[in-house]
Write an enzyme that holds these catalytic residues in place. Structure first.
Site, mmCIF file in Angstrom:
data_model
loop_
_atom_site.group_PDB
_atom_site.id
_atom_site.type_symbol
_atom_site.label_atom_id
_atom_site.label_comp_id
_atom_site.label_asym_id
_atom_site.label_seq_id
_atom_site.Cartn_x
_atom_site.Cartn_y
_atom_site.Cartn_z
ATOM 1 N N CYS A 245 101.325 91.913 -17.906
ATOM 2 C CA CYS A 245 102.411 93.386 -18.371
ATOM 3 C C CYS A 245 103.826 92.602 -16.730
ATOM 4 O O CYS A 245 103.239 94.439 -15.868
ATOM 5 C CB CYS A 245 101.735 94.909 -18.217
ATOM 6 S SG CYS A 245 100.314 94.918 -19.048
ATOM 7 N N ALA A 247 106.550 92.695 -16.022
ATOM 8 C CA ALA A 247 108.035 93.702 -15.628
ATOM 9 C C ALA A 247 107.441 95.073 -14.866
ATOM 10 O O ALA A 247 106.776 95.558 -14.557
ATOM 11 C CB ALA A 247 108.594 94.363 -16.661
ATOM 12 N N PRO A 248 108.476 94.990 -13.923
ATOM 13 C CA PRO A 248 109.587 94.497 -13.060
ATOM 14 C C PRO A 248 109.510 93.175 -12.811
ATOM 15 O O PRO A 248 110.612 92.823 -12.503
ATOM 16 C CB PRO A 248 110.711 95.601 -12.138
ATOM 17 C CG PRO A 248 109.738 96.016 -11.909
ATOM 18 C CD PRO A 248 108.093 96.190 -12.389
ATOM 19 N N GLY A 249 108.552 92.133 -12.059
ATOM 20 C CA GLY A 249 108.191 91.417 -11.787
ATOM 21 C C GLY A 249 107.890 90.975 -10.484
ATOM 22 O O GLY A 249 108.309 90.104 -10.041
ATOM 23 N N ASP A 269 105.871 90.680 -21.516
ATOM 24 C CA ASP A 269 105.946 92.056 -21.207
ATOM 25 C C ASP A 269 106.257 92.728 -22.723
ATOM 26 O O ASP A 269 106.544 91.920 -23.696
ATOM 27 C CB ASP A 269 107.396 92.692 -20.234
ATOM 28 C CG ASP A 269 107.097 94.287 -20.074
ATOM 29 O OD1 ASP A 269 106.381 94.902 -19.205
ATOM 30 O OD2 ASP A 269 107.485 95.106 -21.012
ATOM 31 N N ASP A 296 103.250 91.430 -27.717
ATOM 32 C CA ASP A 296 103.096 92.884 -27.271
ATOM 33 C C ASP A 296 101.424 91.973 -26.932
ATOM 34 O O ASP A 296 100.660 90.666 -27.911
ATOM 35 C CB ASP A 296 102.374 93.719 -28.747
ATOM 36 C CG ASP A 296 101.289 94.852 -28.866
ATOM 37 O OD1 ASP A 296 100.629 94.954 -27.617
ATOM 38 O OD2 ASP A 296 100.933 95.085 -29.599
ATOM 39 N N ASP A 315 98.223 93.436 -15.207
ATOM 40 C CA ASP A 315 98.552 95.050 -13.652
ATOM 41 C C ASP A 315 98.185 95.725 -15.109
ATOM 42 O O ASP A 315 99.732 96.228 -15.497
ATOM 43 C CB ASP A 315 99.251 94.382 -13.296
ATOM 44 C CG ASP A 315 99.916 95.573 -12.480
ATOM 45 O OD1 ASP A 315 99.101 96.585 -12.040
ATOM 46 O OD2 ASP A 315 101.285 95.460 -12.005
ATOM 47 N N CYS A 368 97.779 101.374 -10.842
ATOM 48 C CA CYS A 368 97.824 101.715 -9.769
ATOM 49 C C CYS A 368 97.166 103.670 -9.711
ATOM 50 O O CYS A 368 98.096 104.053 -9.606
ATOM 51 C CB CYS A 368 99.129 101.681 -9.460
ATOM 52 S SG CYS A 368 100.020 102.553 -10.961
#
Length: 416
Positions: A245, A247-249, A269, A296, A315, A368
């Site tokens: 997952c 993005a944004p990198g 992504d 996906d 993540d 997070c």
């Protein structure tokens, strides 16, 4: 930007976020914010969102019925300035808020706003007292009742209280130097200090966004605890890595840095526009080992050969409770149903990752959030479902530690 213009812009942004469900960071980017007035806009927007429930509590006893949401926003804005921005005199807050009220809802609430604010500013702050202790804490810190109760149950009242209070503090601006970048831009003047506990981390100055070093990918803005993810993962040069997952990198480029830009990273992504952010950051930082894929990630085990990767970073999408201080709009919209749906997705992603990592290698599961149901409980579920894995390490980084975001990490190794 004159101060009355700053309040006008802040009001428009808050309406976009609260009434139109726009993300606060996107709404802010749509307006040109410069200098001290730009800082005032950001301060009013974030502060009003962070303390929204507490601010409304201060004036709700003075109204017979709830005003229109757009007028509630004005009252909250004014109350935020009165309580938290002591340098702004009350007469200025009242005058400019009433001026905004004259332009809102055909001006029919201008006298109402004037009367409420004068009563409010003439009395002490209303104490937050409820029979149930968790409700008092929820209003005081502007969090949902159910979320406050959940965190008290998981962490105890005292620690939960510290977490909820720090969610309303302005976040620090942290970053790191991207070693893959060939930019010759100077970076030393952009950071206030190095962070002793984390050698490669920098506490940045606010003007870093306009710097050549940032524009050329030499400096990457990344929270202090977010920077620990790639370090915890410990990728090696010439590894074949999957970032599920991506993005944004930001973490993808940190992984590439630790790999000395040698090997391969497959960055995935679900959305093409999000993958484009990864491509742009890779080009900006001169990372050339990233291959992007729009897919996906819950179905990757059907698209990719088993045992393909030396390391996997998952993540995972999560409730984001650890980053509420950066995304205060999330705490006003999150629901228990959202957590249930997120936990289903997290399990699907973990199941997909299980077949893709090689024996003796690890999946690094990261969120997070500080919600144990999305963290430790998910790891327990995974180990029960996939007994050929073991958890060899885990870390919980709370927002109360290091003045940084909340993160959870677990390293899940496939047994040989």
């Amino acid at each position: 930007m004159p101060m009355n213009k700053a309040r006008d812009v802040a009001y428009q942004i808050l309406k976009d976020v609260i009434l139109s469900s726009k993300y606060v960071n996107i709404a802010l980017k749509e307006h040109v914010l410069e200098g001290s007035e730009g800082n005032l806009v950001t301060q009013i927007v974030y502060g009003t969102l962070q303390h929204e429930r507490y601010l409304a509590y201060q004036w709700e006893d003075l109204v017979v019925k709830q005003p229109k949401p757009s007028i509630g926003i004005l009252l909250n804005m004014a109350m935020y300035q009165h309580v938290f921005l002591s340098k702004i005199p009350d007469y200025a807050i009242i005058k400019e808020t009433v001026d905004l009220a004259k332009k809102a809802e055909k001006g029919q609430y201008a006298n109402f706003v004037n009367a409420i604010l004068r009563k409010l500013f003439a009395r002490p702050l209303r104490p937050v007292v409820f029979q149930q202790k968790h409700m008092s804490l929820a209003v005081e810190t502007s969090h949902p009742d159910w979320l406050t109760h959940m965190l008290i149950k998981q962490y105890g009242y005292d620690l939960a209280s510290k977490i909820l209070h720090i969610n309303n503090q302005p976040p620090k601006l942290y970053g790191r130097e991207q070693k893959t970048s060939t930019s010759q831009a100077q970076v030393s003047e952009l950071w206030a200090k190095e962070v002793d506990l984390y050698p490669d981390s920098l506490l940045l100055k606010k003007d870093v966004l306009s710097s050549q070093a940032f524009k050329e990918g030499k400096i990457i803005i990344q929270d202090l605890h977010s920077q620990q993810v790639a370090v915890f993962m410990d990728p090696q040069p010439n590894d074949c890595v999957l970032d599920m997952c991506s993005a944004p990198g930001t973490k993808t480029m940190h992984i590439a840095d630790l790999m000395n830009n040698q090997g391969e990273i497959v960055a995935v992504d679900l959305h093409a526009h999000r993958i484009e952010l990864v491509n742009q950051l890779a080009a900006k930082t001169q990372v050339n080992i990233v291959k992007t894929l729009v897919a996906d990630a819950t179905l990757l085990n059907q698209l990719v050969e088993p045992d393909s990767f030396d390391a996997i970073l998952l993540d995972a999408p999560c409730s984001g409770i650890g980053v509420f201080r950066r995304k205060p709009d999330k705490k006003r919209t999150i629901s228990p149903n959202d957590l249930d749906e997120l936990q289903k997705i997290q399990r699907q992603l973990l199941s997909s990752a299980a077949t893709l990592v090689r024996k003796g290698k690890s999946i690094t599961y990261v969120t997070c959030t500080i919600n144990r149901k999305e963290n430790e409980k998910q790891v327990e579920w995974f180990l029960h479902q996939f007994p050929d894995f073991e958890c060899v390490d885990s870390r919980l980084l709370l927002p109360t530690e290091d003045d940084a975001d909340g993160f959870y990490m677990a390293k899940l190794r496939k047994k040989t």
